[in-house]
Design a protein around this motif. Sequence first.
Motif, short mmCIF file in Angstrom:
data_model
loop_
_atom_site.label_atom_id
_atom_site.label_comp_id
_atom_site.label_asym_id
_atom_site.label_seq_id
_atom_site.Cartn_x
_atom_site.Cartn_y
_atom_site.Cartn_z
N ARG A 507 70.56 64.24 -35.44
CA ARG A 507 69.25 63.62 -35.70
C ARG A 507 68.22 64.72 -35.94
O ARG A 507 67.72 65.32 -35.00
CB ARG A 507 68.83 62.75 -34.51
CG ARG A 507 67.47 62.10 -34.68
CD ARG A 507 67.11 61.32 -33.42
NE ARG A 507 65.76 60.81 -33.47
CZ ARG A 507 65.15 60.21 -32.46
NH1 ARG A 507 65.79 60.06 -31.32
NH2 ARG A 507 63.91 59.78 -32.57
N PRO A 508 67.90 65.06 -37.17
CA PRO A 508 66.93 66.11 -37.44
C PRO A 508 65.56 65.77 -36.85
O PRO A 508 65.17 64.60 -36.78
CB PRO A 508 66.86 66.15 -38.98
CG PRO A 508 68.14 65.52 -39.43
CD PRO A 508 68.48 64.48 -38.41
N ASP A 509 64.85 66.80 -36.42
CA ASP A 509 63.52 66.58 -35.85
C ASP A 509 62.45 67.46 -36.50
O ASP A 509 61.33 67.54 -36.00
CB ASP A 509 63.53 66.80 -34.34
CG ASP A 509 63.93 68.21 -33.93
OD1 ASP A 509 64.15 69.06 -34.82
OD2 ASP A 509 64.05 68.47 -32.71
N GLY A 510 62.83 68.15 -37.58
CA GLY A 510 61.85 68.94 -38.30
C GLY A 510 61.72 70.37 -37.82
O GLY A 510 60.92 71.13 -38.37
N VAL A 511 62.51 70.78 -36.81
CA VAL A 511 62.45 72.14 -36.29
C VAL A 511 63.85 72.75 -36.38
O VAL A 511 64.83 72.11 -35.99
CB VAL A 511 61.97 72.17 -34.82
CG1 VAL A 511 61.88 73.61 -34.31
CG2 VAL A 511 60.62 71.47 -34.69
N PRO A 512 63.98 73.97 -36.89
CA PRO A 512 65.31 74.60 -36.93
C PRO A 512 65.95 74.63 -35.54
O PRO A 512 65.31 75.01 -34.55
CB PRO A 512 65.02 76.01 -37.44
CG PRO A 512 63.75 75.88 -38.23
CD PRO A 512 62.96 74.83 -37.51
N ASP A 513 67.22 74.27 -35.48
CA ASP A 513 67.90 74.15 -34.19
C ASP A 513 67.96 75.47 -33.43
O ASP A 513 67.77 75.50 -32.21
CB ASP A 513 69.33 73.62 -34.41
CG ASP A 513 69.35 72.19 -34.94
OD1 ASP A 513 68.35 71.48 -34.75
OD2 ASP A 513 70.37 71.80 -35.55
N VAL A 514 68.24 76.57 -34.13
CA VAL A 514 68.36 77.86 -33.45
C VAL A 514 67.06 78.20 -32.75
O VAL A 514 67.06 78.75 -31.63
CB VAL A 514 68.78 78.96 -34.43
CG1 VAL A 514 68.61 80.34 -33.80
CG2 VAL A 514 70.22 78.76 -34.87
N LEU A 515 65.92 77.89 -33.34
CA LEU A 515 64.63 78.16 -32.72
C LEU A 515 64.49 77.35 -31.43
O LEU A 515 63.99 77.86 -30.41
CB LEU A 515 63.51 77.82 -33.70
CG LEU A 515 62.10 78.33 -33.36
CD1 LEU A 515 62.10 79.84 -33.21
CD2 LEU A 515 61.11 77.89 -34.43
N GLN A 516 64.95 76.11 -31.44
CA GLN A 516 64.88 75.28 -30.23
C GLN A 516 65.86 75.77 -29.17
O GLN A 516 65.56 75.70 -27.97
CB GLN A 516 65.16 73.82 -30.59
CG GLN A 516 64.06 73.21 -31.44
CD GLN A 516 64.39 71.79 -31.89
OE1 GLN A 516 65.48 71.52 -32.40
NE2 GLN A 516 63.45 70.89 -31.72
N PHE A 517 67.00 76.29 -29.59
CA PHE A 517 67.95 76.84 -28.62
C PHE A 517 67.36 78.09 -27.94
O PHE A 517 67.53 78.29 -26.74
CB PHE A 517 69.27 77.19 -29.29
CG PHE A 517 70.00 76.03 -29.91
CD1 PHE A 517 69.78 74.72 -29.47
CD2 PHE A 517 70.91 76.23 -30.95
CE1 PHE A 517 70.45 73.65 -30.05
CE2 PHE A 517 71.59 75.17 -31.52
CZ PHE A 517 71.35 73.88 -31.08
N ILE A 518 66.67 78.93 -28.72
CA ILE A 518 66.03 80.11 -28.16
C ILE A 518 64.98 79.68 -27.13
O ILE A 518 64.90 80.25 -26.02
CB ILE A 518 65.38 80.97 -29.26
CG1 ILE A 518 66.46 81.57 -30.17
CG2 ILE A 518 64.50 82.07 -28.66
CD1 ILE A 518 65.91 82.23 -31.43
#
Length: 855
Positions: A507-518
């Motif tokens: 489910r995309p949320d508009g934020v790159p996933d790697v950035l959210q993982f960091i």
Amino acid sequence: MDNIFNSTLIFIIMKRLTFISLLVLPLAACNNNSHQDLILNELEYFETQGVNVLVYSNLFTGGFNDEKTAGIELIHHGVRTAQGGAVRLSSTPEQWDLVPAIPTRTVDRASNTIEAILRYEDYDFDSRVLVAARGNGVEISVYLDNPVPKILEGNAGFNLEFLPSQYWGKTYLMDGRPNLFPRYAVGNTITRPNSEKLKQFKGYVTSDDRGTGRFVDPLPLETGRSMILAPDDPERLVRITSQDADLMLFDGRILAQNGWYVVRSLLPAGKTGKVLTWTVEPNQIKGWVREPNIGFSQVGYLPSQQKVSVIELDKKDKPLSTASIYKVGDDGTTTEVYNGNIVPWGDYYKYHYVKFDFSSVSTPGIYYIQYGDIKTNNFLINSNVYDKITDATSDIWIPIHMNHMFVNEAYRVWHGEPFKEGYLQAPPNTDHFDIHSQGPTTDTRYEALETIPGLNTGGFFDAGDFDIETGSNIMVVQNLVQIWEYFNPLRDQTFVDEKQRYVDLHRPDGVPDVLQFIEHGTMNLVAQAEIIGHMAQTLSNSVLDNYHHLGDAASITDGLPYNPDLGPYEVAADGRSSGVKDDMWAFTSRNPGLDLMAAATFASASRVLMGYNDDLSARALQQSTRLLKEATELLADQPQDRPFWGGYADVGTNLQLFITTGEQQYADKFQELLWPALERNVSYVILTALHAIPHMDASYKEKLRPYVVKYGEYIDELERDNPYGVPIGLGNWAGGGTVVSFGTTVCFASKYFPDIIDANHAFKATNWLFGCHPYHNYSLVATVGAVRPKEVFYGNNRADFSFIPGNVAPGILFRKPDHFENYDDWPFIWGENEGTIGGNTSYLIFGSAFKDLVN
């Protein structure tokens, strides 16, 4: 009608079992005619074609490392089907049960025997096990110089454990009585008072008796003096006879899902000398030769890349002269499109290896390899075969391992929000079962077992368990930062809401996933620094019975803080606390080296998070500055020859600090440590050295050049060392991580020094990961492989014989002295099947660098 049905069913079952019991006599007689005697070979184990009996080639180590890979072991027609042969103190040994030390092992070629002393220091109990070749089998004898200690009477016995996945659904005979090995553990048990339970490793307790004061004791499935395992499967048929004691068959899965079938005889009380004798006769199939293992990349190949299949052969197998490539047409027909020569490579440990180069096949399409009568499953040749090799890891495996979050995928909940009650301060002088300890003080302002507020945020589960290993999480954030800064991946397939503590896959949320993982990893690490004052060793389980928990992470604890004023399992009237000792603990003994690593990671995370989460970015930078100052002062007071933090770890730490701060002191310290480290072990440190090139002047790169040349020589040595040309680990953890690091290093080295390092070496790493390796040819990355990735992995759903998509297995585990294995029907050997958050994010770096290289 029911009576007629039941009578018919019973008749059918009895008819089948009677047929098997009648079959076994002529079958055994036929096989006896083809048996060859076992010999004691130069590698100090008993051998004949199709049968290897290892006698304490691999030793028990106890506790965390007792993972069913030691003792007397049987490698039967190519598969390690039995292990654990030893005097044990339990009918169904668990991982943390006591194991014997083996102070001496004696090989006597004149008598064709191997003898070992087995000692239980806790009970001052010694036994001597003598294994002698006897025709087509071995005779195992147990000797005692002193009688079994009173406390061990009825507990000490000789065990041999058999791999369930190779035997369930098959039959066995005990004294001629036919029966079936159960697919699932359904045997009978009793309970006994805890006062009768023997001590486990370091006094740990693996079970929760729920206040009953009693423990579970499995009962045998069958008892007799002669047992035949799998008379219906010649590859697995084993006959065991006992001269002087009953054989009992137990199902070890009653107590633990990783248990094996156990054949056991109790040692007699009050006797000395030879007290027990077994004869173990593994069946030998006449003329058996192991089927060739045709190694190739299950993901496929680029049209232009080198394509070499490594074929693993039994040393008694005569190599063929050619192999073929067949193309599958769009109408389903197959056509031979290439026939090429087989080139010998040579012997490597147990097997012989040849190579088949089909690089000239370059037309996109669907293909398979034919070698004699063996053909592989299909694979692809196309320009896009590597495009998705990291997607399952980043889209599924990593978000599922986000701690303190509810993780959902379509109709499935992977886990609820774990550890709502937070973490308690670990008491001083606590020795933890996962190789941690709390020192003589807490090193914090919190008292023992006091709740440390605010730690239940962010962070990643370490591996197949649910703890936060701080060192691993520091490495993970650093890995993710490198991925972001080198490759800037904008992939967005995961919804992450930190306020709701909710994750939704696909489910995309508009934020790159790697950035959210960091962000998620940094949140927990910063919380540790702010609340504890420094980095914790680990946030982990306080009791062993929930450390080995499988299933939903949210159900490990009851979600309520422990209240010592309540009775066991009592819930407070206000519903806000309980008497259940299930809370997680923070192990907070200070390690300034860990603080220094965190300081470097905070600095790098801060620059990535700036503009996305400014508050967390500022807090990370503040903690970086503080921890750097404090850790540097603390380390200055420590001996300069400290074994770890004064070594390779400091090299990367100082580099990261220089990249973030630009301060020359860190560049100077980095180079001061780097060059001696490269002299000691160029292959281990060269990747860190390569990462520094964009941040140093031109003279640095030229100074590095001779070491890159040396690394190129190391690559050449690998070509001579093994047929796969990659670094193959021979330790208790398979070497997949080393292969990933090798691939990453080649990608960067070929980028900066293309005149020295050929980029094609990177394909050796993908070939290995995706199927070109010993034992079998399955992809070691869950779900990644056109047709045949591995089917089972060691994850938190391993009890279901399943996997978490994107998991990267450690790979091919070496068992001394010459056996490689990777079970694909048994997930519970962590050294070959467990993915880790550090290892999987390292795979993301490699996959990203590799895709960058090919594109």
